[in-house]
Scaffold this active site. Structure first.
Site: not given
Ligand code: GLU
Length: 312
Positions: A266, A248, A71, A196, A74
């Protein structure tokens, strides 16, 4: 901040101390297992790298070992999408913390297919779609952006990790299909998922990541390459989103304890930005129940406590 200011901090000594002090925390978390290829990563790893605005990098432990960035990518894709679209982007994705797990479907349904922010999975899928609409080679574009900002031309995707996630990525597929049904995904769902899953599979190390984020500590200009990667205004906005949405469902706790904009993944990485001072990356694969690295979160808290550098 020490009496004589952060510039005289012995970062090397500090990083080595932190690496020693987090060791007793091994065993408190669990390596992510929902992506089969990530489950195979050894648990007992800890690396940390910090790059100051003069371009000097300090490192400790497993700081040059590649891991799955997941992530954290992102932030890269958001930067790319923000260069293409400004106001319009924010009609397709929000700017609020989600208060739900990163892969929650329920919120997306209530909110008619508009994800809360670009750092939850649904938001990142919309961002991947934006990039797909503007580039003939979205995966090449993302990889080149990362290679350029980290000044490491050998960074690449780990296609085995991408394949492994694609085979188990039912939830992300559900989100993409759901958003498509609301008209918030333009390209074919398979195209968006492929971008993705591939972006998430980028393999980088702490040194690469601390360098790739350094422009965010320097109003958008990379001290390493001299490039203006983002304008000062976009830089403020990306940092604001990292602070409020980057960890998160633990962004509030992290702001409380660490007080720096940051993004976790993660794979066990966390990158944090101390504007006007440095960017820092920690990696340790064991995650807490919110999906953040146990040793990594503690290491960054120690760093903030000992340098006194935070945005508050
Ligand atoms: N590729 C992962 C997923 O979609 C990224 C999760 C993360 O790092 O937050 O589940």
């Amino acid at each position: 901040m020490s009496a004589s200011g952060p510039d005289v901090i012995d970062y090397q000594k500090l990083l080595d101390e932190i690496a020693r002090e987090v060791e007793p925390l091994y065993g408190q978390g669990k390596v992510a297992s929902y992506i089969p290829a990530l489950a195979r990563v050894p648990a007992r790893k800890f690396g940390m790298a910090l790059t100051t605005l003069d371009g000097k990098t300090y490192r400790t432990g497993d700081a040059t070992e590649n891991f799955s960035v997941q992530s954290i990518t992102k932030v890269f894709t958001l930067s790319i999408a923000m260069a293409y679209m400004t106001g319009e982007l924010w009609r397709r994705v929000g700017r609020e913390p989600s208060g739900n797990p990163f892969n929650s479907l329920v919120q997306l349904e209530y909110e008619h297919g508009v994800p809360r922010n670009p750092f939850i999975n649904a938001g990142a899928l919309v961002i991947a779609d934006v990039i797909a609409a503007h580039s003939p080679d979205p995966k090449g574009l993302i990889r080149d952006f990362v290679r350029r900002t980290s000044a490491n031309p050998s960074i690449d995707y780990d296609l085995e990790v991408a394949r492994s996630e694609a085979e188990a990525g039912f939830r992300n597929a559900a989100m993409a299909n759901f958003m498509k049904s609301h008209g918030n995904i333009e390209s074919p769902v398979e195209t968006v998922l492929d971008i993705y899953f591939t972006q998430c599979s980028l393999a980088m190390n702490c040194v690469d990541l601390s360098r790739a984020f350094l422009h965010l500590a320097n109003q958008g200009r990379s001290p390493i390459t001299g490039d203006e990667v983002a304008t000062p205004r976009k830089t403020r906005r990306i940092n604001a989103l990292m602070l409020t949405c980057g960890l998160y469902d633990a962004a509030g706790r992290f702001a409380f304890h660490v007080g720096l904009p940051a993004k976790s993944g993660v794979g066990g990485g966390i990158v944090a930005v101390a504007p006007r001072h440095y960017s820092v990356c920690v990696w340790s694969p064991e995650l807490d129940t919110t999906g953040n690295s146990v040793l990594g979160s503690h290491a960054l808290e120690m760093l903030t406590n000992r340098t006194g550098v935070s945005i508050f």
